[in-house]
Scaffold this active site. Structure first.
Site, PDB file in Angstrom:
ATOM      1  N   GLU A  72      36.148  36.949  34.216  1.00  0.00           N
ATOM      2  CA  GLU A  72      35.990  37.692  35.479  1.00  0.00           C
ATOM      3  C   GLU A  72      34.828  38.681  35.401  1.00  0.00           C
ATOM      4  O   GLU A  72      34.246  38.904  34.339  1.00  0.00           O
ATOM      5  CB  GLU A  72      37.280  38.481  35.778  1.00  0.00           C
ATOM      6  N   ASN A 159      39.896  46.565  41.183  1.00  0.00           N
ATOM      7  CA  ASN A 159      39.510  45.177  40.946  1.00  0.00           C
ATOM      8  C   ASN A 159      38.015  44.970  40.836  1.00  0.00           C
ATOM      9  O   ASN A 159      37.545  44.328  39.917  1.00  0.00           O
ATOM     10  CB  ASN A 159      40.091  44.320  42.075  1.00  0.00           C
ATOM     11  N   ASN A 217      39.720  41.972  47.250  1.00  0.00           N
ATOM     12  CA  ASN A 217      39.314  41.468  45.942  1.00  0.00           C
ATOM     13  C   ASN A 217      37.827  41.731  45.713  1.00  0.00           C
ATOM     14  O   ASN A 217      37.393  42.862  45.731  1.00  0.00           O
ATOM     15  CB  ASN A 217      39.686  39.973  45.870  1.00  0.00           C
ATOM     16  N   ASP A 271      37.142  34.938  45.591  1.00  0.00           N
ATOM     17  CA  ASP A 271      37.299  36.095  44.708  1.00  0.00           C
ATOM     18  C   ASP A 271      36.005  36.906  44.736  1.00  0.00           C
ATOM     19  O   ASP A 271      35.744  37.628  45.676  1.00  0.00           O
ATOM     20  CB  ASP A 271      37.673  35.592  43.313  1.00  0.00           C
TER      21      ASP A 271
END
Length: 348
Positions: A72, A159, A217, A271
């Site tokens: 990520e 996030n 997100n 995302d």
């Protein structure tokens, strides 16, 4: 729609063969198969003629490294010519070196960090899951805590973050994924609505910008910083499709107005987001299935104009390199790169 974010989707053998590339000397790019792919690489899919100008017919999708559990949060450091990214379940930050192609640990015990970015002074900003904080790394010593509470309550699990160039203010999302299971943080009840926040660069005040979003997100600014795009991955926990929501940016990001739906995804969820210099939005996409996982590209009017397909679900992306014309994709257990004829709008 009920999607289990922990259930990683495997890429198909057929797609893997189509995207096969040879091992390149000194690049440590792991081959996707035993034979190179025929150009143009099968990863490209043009859905609208407007996307053709961004496709390069003689470049492959390359797997640079594999070994993560859920990769990520990539961010590009142009001075060091490296990208930092998070391997959340392994509680570490990794470093991909553009020059050598190697991937090495950058930080272990990273508090299950997710999204990363760099501010305009070159300092790394990270969103931590287990501590529910936004932090900034300076030249030495422990990171500075920029945000961990709002109105006396603990943040859910920040996030992703972006920085406004005019005053250095930071906008971050707080959907709470790092509070749902120990795999990516800690298990705890959310004390706050899932929201988008602003951190004032001068005084450090944290302001809630909006809670009109199910699971905020990834996010990015338009090239002129007048629009903020945020991926709403609602489908992971709500009977709602994944969407990209857009707001007009006011007062250098201290206010958001004019909420509107920019794009809707029928399967899976978006995302991480990045914009190119032409105003297109490049959205990392996972859990949509074979032929849909990867990157979906939207024109400024919200039309999906093209895709880059990956063998694994794609969580996030960044434009990297001297000209910001190479995409670095954090895709489940691996990271991939592909050159494009687009140029990323922003430095991180």
């Amino acid at each position: 729609m009920d999607i289990d974010r922990r259930a990683l989707l495997a890429g198909s053998a057929a797609l893997g063969a189509a995207l096969a590339v040879p091992k390149i000397a000194n690049a440590q790019a792991e081959p996707l198969g035993t034979q190179p792919s025929r150009y143009p690489d099968g990863a490209w899919e043009v859905l609208d003629p407007r996307f053709s100008k961004y496709m390069i017919g003689n470049t492959p999708l390359q797997r640079q490294w594999s070994g993560a559990l859920w990769a990520e949060g990539p961010a590009w450091n142009g001075v060091g010519r490296y990208a930092v990214f998070s391997d959340i379940p392994n509680n570490r930050q990794m470093r991909w070196d553009e020059v050598t192609g190697t991937v090495t640990p950058l930080r272990h015990a990273s508090n299950y960090s997710n999204g990363n970015t760099f501010d305009f002074e070159g300092r790394q900003i990270s969103c931590e899951h287990s501590t529910a904080r936004v932090v900034r790394y300076g030249r030495q010593g422990p990171p500075e805590v920029l945000a961990e509470t709002f109105e006396g309550k603990q943040l859910n699990a920040p996030n992703d973050a972006v920085v406004h160039p005019d005053d250095g203010g930071i906008i971050f999302t707080d959907p709470g994924y790092g509070s749902h299971w120990y795999y990516e943080g800690n298990v705890r009840e959310l004390e706050l609505p899932t929201s988008i926040y602003h951190i004032d660069a001068s005084g450090g005040a944290v302001t809630r910008l909006t809670d009109e979003i199910f699971k905020p997100n990834g996010l990015c600014f338009s090239p002129d910083y007048r629009t903020l795009y945020v991926a709403d991955s609602a489908a992971t926990h709500h009977p709602e499709p994944s969407r990209i929501i857009a707001w007009t940016v006011e007062d250098n990001g201290r206010r958001l107005t004019g909420r509107r739906e920019f794009a809707t995804l029928e399967n899976g969820f978006h995302d991480g987001l990045r914009a190119d210099v032409d105003g297109n939005v490049w959205a990392a996409t996972g859990f949509a299935g074979e032929g849909l996982d990867g990157v979906h590209v939207y024109a400024p009017d919200g039309t999906k104009i093209g895709q880059i397909k990956t063998p694994e679900g794609c969580a996030n992306l960044a434009f990297v390199g001297e000209h910001r014309n190479r995409l670095l994709l954090t895709a489940s257990q691996s990271i991939y790169t592909i050159y494009t004829a687009a140029q990323g709008a922003h430095i991180a």
